[in-house]
Design an enzyme around this catalytic site. Structure first.
Site, short mmCIF file in Angstrom:
data_model
loop_
_atom_site.label_atom_id
_atom_site.label_comp_id
_atom_site.label_asym_id
_atom_site.label_seq_id
_atom_site.Cartn_x
_atom_site.Cartn_y
_atom_site.Cartn_z
N ARG A 1 3.66 7.24 13.98
CA ARG A 1 4.24 6.16 13.25
C ARG A 1 5.40 5.63 13.89
O ARG A 1 6.63 5.86 13.68
CB ARG A 1 4.60 6.64 11.78
CG ARG A 1 4.80 5.62 10.90
CD ARG A 1 6.08 5.63 10.34
NE ARG A 1 7.16 5.43 11.17
CZ ARG A 1 8.51 5.80 11.32
NH1 ARG A 1 8.92 6.60 10.19
NH2 ARG A 1 9.29 5.40 12.12
N ASP B 1 14.74 13.08 12.50
CA ASP B 1 15.62 11.77 12.22
C ASP B 1 15.25 10.82 11.37
O ASP B 1 16.03 10.28 10.50
CB ASP B 1 15.73 11.39 13.64
CG ASP B 1 17.04 10.30 13.84
OD1 ASP B 1 17.99 10.71 13.27
OD2 ASP B 1 16.85 9.26 14.31
N ASP B 2 13.91 10.67 11.15
CA ASP B 2 13.42 9.73 10.27
C ASP B 2 13.80 9.99 8.66
O ASP B 2 14.10 9.07 7.96
CB ASP B 2 12.10 9.35 10.53
CG ASP B 2 11.65 9.10 11.81
OD1 ASP B 2 12.03 7.89 12.43
OD2 ASP B 2 11.02 9.52 12.35
N GLU C 1 10.56 12.60 15.91
CA GLU C 1 10.79 11.21 15.89
C GLU C 1 9.51 10.77 15.59
O GLU C 1 8.36 10.76 16.35
CB GLU C 1 11.32 10.60 17.32
CG GLU C 1 12.62 10.70 17.45
CD GLU C 1 13.48 9.86 16.38
OE1 GLU C 1 12.85 8.96 16.00
OE2 GLU C 1 14.55 10.22 16.38
N ASP C 2 9.02 9.73 14.74
CA ASP C 2 8.22 8.83 14.37
C ASP C 2 6.77 9.44 14.23
O ASP C 2 5.61 9.20 14.96
CB ASP C 2 8.07 7.71 15.44
CG ASP C 2 9.13 6.80 15.25
OD1 ASP C 2 10.20 6.96 14.30
OD2 ASP C 2 9.31 5.68 15.92
N TYR D 1 16.80 -0.01 22.89
CA TYR D 1 16.28 0.60 21.55
C TYR D 1 15.76 -0.40 20.59
O TYR D 1 15.23 -1.45 21.14
CB TYR D 1 17.46 1.81 20.78
CG TYR D 1 16.46 2.68 20.04
CD1 TYR D 1 15.65 3.39 20.64
CD2 TYR D 1 16.22 2.54 18.68
CE1 TYR D 1 14.78 4.39 19.74
CE2 TYR D 1 15.51 3.34 17.98
CZ TYR D 1 14.65 4.23 18.62
OH TYR D 1 13.96 4.97 17.94
N ASN E 1 11.84 -1.74 10.25
CA ASN E 1 12.16 -1.86 11.69
C ASN E 1 10.55 -2.23 12.39
O ASN E 1 9.64 -1.67 11.83
CB ASN E 1 12.46 -0.75 12.48
CG ASN E 1 14.01 -0.60 12.17
OD1 ASN E 1 14.74 -1.33 12.34
ND2 ASN E 1 14.29 0.78 12.18
N LYS F 1 15.63 7.30 22.59
CA LYS F 1 16.59 8.26 21.87
C LYS F 1 17.38 9.12 22.95
O LYS F 1 18.57 9.23 22.60
CB LYS F 1 15.84 8.86 20.84
CG LYS F 1 15.35 8.06 19.61
CD LYS F 1 15.95 8.14 18.43
CE LYS F 1 16.19 6.96 17.41
NZ LYS F 1 15.93 7.27 16.11
P1 NAD Z 1 6.41 6.02 5.99
O1 NAD Z 1 5.24 5.53 6.43
O2 NAD Z 1 6.82 7.33 5.89
O3 NAD Z 1 6.93 5.08 4.36
C1 NAD Z 1 6.65 3.86 3.99
C2 NAD Z 1 6.72 3.87 2.49
O4 NAD Z 1 6.23 2.56 2.21
C3 NAD Z 1 5.47 4.72 1.92
O5 NAD Z 1 5.95 5.33 0.63
C4 NAD Z 1 4.50 3.48 1.33
O6 NAD Z 1 4.01 3.83 0.13
C5 NAD Z 1 5.41 2.34 1.23
N1 NAD Z 1 4.95 1.26 1.14
C6 NAD Z 1 3.73 0.63 1.89
N2 NAD Z 1 3.73 -0.73 1.53
C7 NAD Z 1 4.31 -1.08 0.69
C8 NAD Z 1 4.25 -2.03 -0.46
N3 NAD Z 1 3.53 -3.03 -0.08
N4 NAD Z 1 5.17 -1.96 -1.36
C9 NAD Z 1 5.91 -0.99 -1.53
N5 NAD Z 1 5.75 0.30 -0.76
C10 NAD Z 1 5.07 0.17 0.27
O7 NAD Z 1 7.70 5.30 6.78
P2 NAD Z 1 9.33 5.61 6.72
O8 NAD Z 1 9.50 6.59 8.05
O9 NAD Z 1 9.69 5.79 5.87
O10 NAD Z 1 9.87 4.06 7.69
C11 NAD Z 1 9.74 2.84 6.93
C12 NAD Z 1 10.40 1.78 7.58
O11 NAD Z 1 11.75 2.21 7.59
C13 NAD Z 1 9.92 1.63 8.91
O12 NAD Z 1 9.70 0.29 9.11
C14 NAD Z 1 10.91 2.17 9.84
O13 NAD Z 1 11.07 1.61 10.90
C15 NAD Z 1 12.14 1.84 8.93
N6 NAD Z 1 13.31 2.83 9.22
C16 NAD Z 1 14.60 2.38 9.40
C17 NAD Z 1 15.67 3.34 9.73
C18 NAD Z 1 17.09 2.71 9.84
O14 NAD Z 1 17.17 1.64 9.67
N7 NAD Z 1 18.04 3.36 10.41
C19 NAD Z 1 15.41 4.61 9.84
C20 NAD Z 1 14.18 5.10 9.64
C21 NAD Z 1 13.15 4.26 9.10
#
Ligand code: NAD
Length: 558
Positions: free
Chosen positions: A163, A275-276, A252-253, A110, A415, A181
């Site tokens: 995504r 899940d996200d 997912e994603d 993963y 990530n 997953k």
């Molecule tokens: P998303 O695309 O739904 O949201 C991203 C957010 O970041 C948006 O609101 C966007 O406006 C904001 N953004 C982008 N550029 C920015 C900047 N320069 N300044 C401030 N904000 C900014 O994505 P998501 O599903 O919310 O995932 C975001 C990240 O979190 C990914 O990298 C994902 O891998 C990670 N994530 C980690 C976990 C975990 O650790 N368990 C779980 C889910 C997602």
């Protein structure tokens, strides 16, 4: 005279309840194959004597050989390819190896390695895994689902690849995510591998590099959007209900709008979760509960500033607000504990064109365009990065957090590792070692001077396998936010004082089975409590779930 061939023992396959053929076909079937672990008696009974080397090995010995081969690979992507090939060859051995070496294996099967694998999926593919449903299958999705060789599907993990982690639109290459997953469901949640189905909805991609790559695996077109997309998803959902009526559907994603839109549309119609949004929320909440045990003070007094107001950030904000409502805070007071900075700056009331999900967290405050200023102004106790933007937790941000708080809570969740808002080393170095830190992808322990800091990984694997298992056990009609709240509390309750003392705010991975079990029990309890199932709660719920959990052990054939 040639000795007579022993009569083939026709054996029942418990997964499908059908009689399967013998001989070399068994060796080619990853669910049945035991490789060198077939006993002498089995080799005679199945007619495979000579088709495997004469020495009989135990599964432990096979694991040692596999680990040697694994270690010999030059890089993580090669290790991913090796593990995929092992899964295609001998599923039991694959899960035994993963279960016994979780800390080493999870980053390979993963995040972060799966991200690289997805980017190169068309180039590293050996054997297809999971079910691809493309926009061309419109009108016959049920037929495609019925091609899947297993019928008792209880978990479907689906992506449309738009995504992938923080890597963006990878189209059909996103298949690595549901495949990974689904493996985690078995390795960490004890779901039978044949009950888990990874699906990629290939609706095209906007990724021009992939569209021009002759080895790209998906359909070569731009994404299906709007009504056509929704109609395709609707057909998919109907087909799932028809072909796999007992399945939990995990999204997912998906890109942000579809992720929230599909969740709202279907959460009350079937047993579905994202899940996200929801899984991440429970992991973040569990991490905060544990972090507060280290920092002191009350959970309801935290001031949390998110960087990123997407699926992960808003999902977590909503669940934190629900948790605070449970602590008798008013809805307004609960929401005021959570602040958001997105790509346009701090989310405040005066900002126009905010979608409703962000507006719910828009507070009366002046407009601030950048994150460091927001940190200095709002003086948060915790900052949570879910922006996909590396380096945003800069030295000055981290130093400010350390000035404001004796023990600042820093979660850099983006990530894969290359997208993390800061590294573990930066978090500890720039806070003088005071940070309570967790990341999305794993970091090695950090050594600064005499001190070693063990980092926590806010891995969704603490939550979704248990939630899925609990929902399956209780035959829940829906998956609710109350279940994720219960899941978060269950995860947090599994963190020992000894773990907290080393700075770890999530349970150690080798205990993941126990964590999944407690999450499953907590999820199922909500289903029974809230009337989300037609079934009676069994008296021995925990034992029943424990006994139902898959173990990577070979079955006997003779
Ligand atoms: P998303 O695309 O739904 O949201 C991203 C957010 O970041 C948006 O609101 C966007 O406006 C904001 N953004 C982008 N550029 C920015 C900047 N320069 N300044 C401030 N904000 C900014 O994505 P998501 O599903 O919310 O995932 C975001 C990240 O979190 C990914 O990298 C994902 O891998 C990670 N994530 C980690 C976990 C975990 O650790 N368990 C779980 C889910 C997602």
């Amino acid at each position: 005279m040639r000795p007579m061939k022993p009569k083939f023992a026709r054996v029942r396959n418990p997964a499908r309840s059908s009689v399967f053929p013998g001989g070399s076909e068994i060796l080619r079937n990853p669910q049945l194959n035991k490789g060198t672990a077939f006993t002498d008696m089995e080799r005679d009974a199945l007619g495979i004597r000579g088709l495997v080397p004469p020495r009989v090995h135990t599964i432990e010995e096979q694991c040692r050989r596999s680990l040697e081969n694994f270690a010999r690979k030059p890089d993580d992507l090669e290790r991913y390819i090796y593990m995929t090939a092992l899964q295609d060859r001998n599923e039991t051995l694959f899960y035994k190896l993963v279960a016994d070496n979780l800390e080493e294996m999870l980053p390979i099967i993963y995040t972060p390695t799966v991200g690289q694998a997805c980017m190169e999926y068309g180039h590293i593919l050996r054997r297809s895994r999971g079910l691809f449903i493309s926009a061309r299958d419109r009108g016959r999705i049920a037929e495609v689902l019925a091609n899947w060789p297993h019928s008792n599907i209880r978990i479907v993990v689906v992506t449309d690849g738009e995504r992938i982690l923080g890597l963006g639109d990878l189209g059909a290459n996103g298949m690595g995510i549901p495949v990974g997953k689904a493996s985690l469901y078995t390795a960490c949640g004890g779901l039978d591998p044949s009950a888990c189905l990874p699906v990629t909805l290939d609706v095209g991609t906007e990724n021009e590099i992939l569209l021009e790559d002759e080895l790209y695996l998906g359909i070569r077109r731009h994404r299906v959007r709007g009504d056509a997309y929704l109609e395709l998803f609707e057909e998919f959902v109907d087909a799932i209900r028809e072909i796999f009526p007992h399945a939990v559907l995990q999204c997912e994603d998906f890109a942000t709008e579809n992720a929230f839109g599909l969740l709202e549309r279907y959460r009350d119609r079937l047993c579905l979760f994202n899940d996200d949004i929801q899984g991440t929320a429970a992991v973040v909440l569990a991490g905060l509960y544990s972090a507060v045990r280290i920092t002191g003070g009350a959970f309801k007094d935290q001031r949390i500033l998110f960087l990123g107001a997407g699926e992960a950030g808003i999902g977590a904000g909503e669940l934190i607000a629900s948790a605070l409502l449970d602590e008798e805070l008013s809805e307004d007071a609960a929401r005021e504990r959570c602040w958001f900075v997105d790509s346009k700056g701090l989310i405040v009331r005066s900002r126009s064109n905010l979608p409703e999900r962000k507006r719910r967290f828009a507070h009366d405050y002046r407009e601030i365009s950048d994150f460091p200023t927001a940190v200095a102004a709002l003086k948060p106790t915790a900052i949570i990065g879910a922006s996909g933007q590396p380096g945003m937790f800069s030295q000055s941000v981290l130093e400010t957090m350390a000035e404001i708080n004796a023990r600042p809570i820093i979660f850099a969740l983006s990530n894969p590792t290359s997208k993390s808002e800061c590294t573990a080393e930066e978090a500890y170095r720039h806070t003088g070692g005071t940070a309570v830190f967790a990341s999305g992808s794993p970091f090695e322990p950090v050594r600064i001077g005499e001190n070693t800091y063990v980092t926590g990984q806010g891995n969704n694997v603490y939550v979704f396998p248990g939630v899925g298992l609990g929902a399956v056990t209780a035959s829940a009609r829906h998956i609710t936010d109350s279940m994720f709240l219960a899941a978060a509390r269950a995860v947090a309750s599994q963190v020992s004082d000894a773990e907290l003392e080393t700075g770890q705010i999530f349970p150690s991975l080798p205990r993941i089975h126990e964590v999944s079990l407690s999450v499953a029990v907590a999820t199922a309890e909500i289903a029974y409590r809230d009337g989300l199932t037609a079934e009676e709660r069994p008296d021995d719920l925990e034992r029943q779930i424990r006994e139902s959990m898959y173990r990577p052990e070979y079955r006997a054939y003779a």
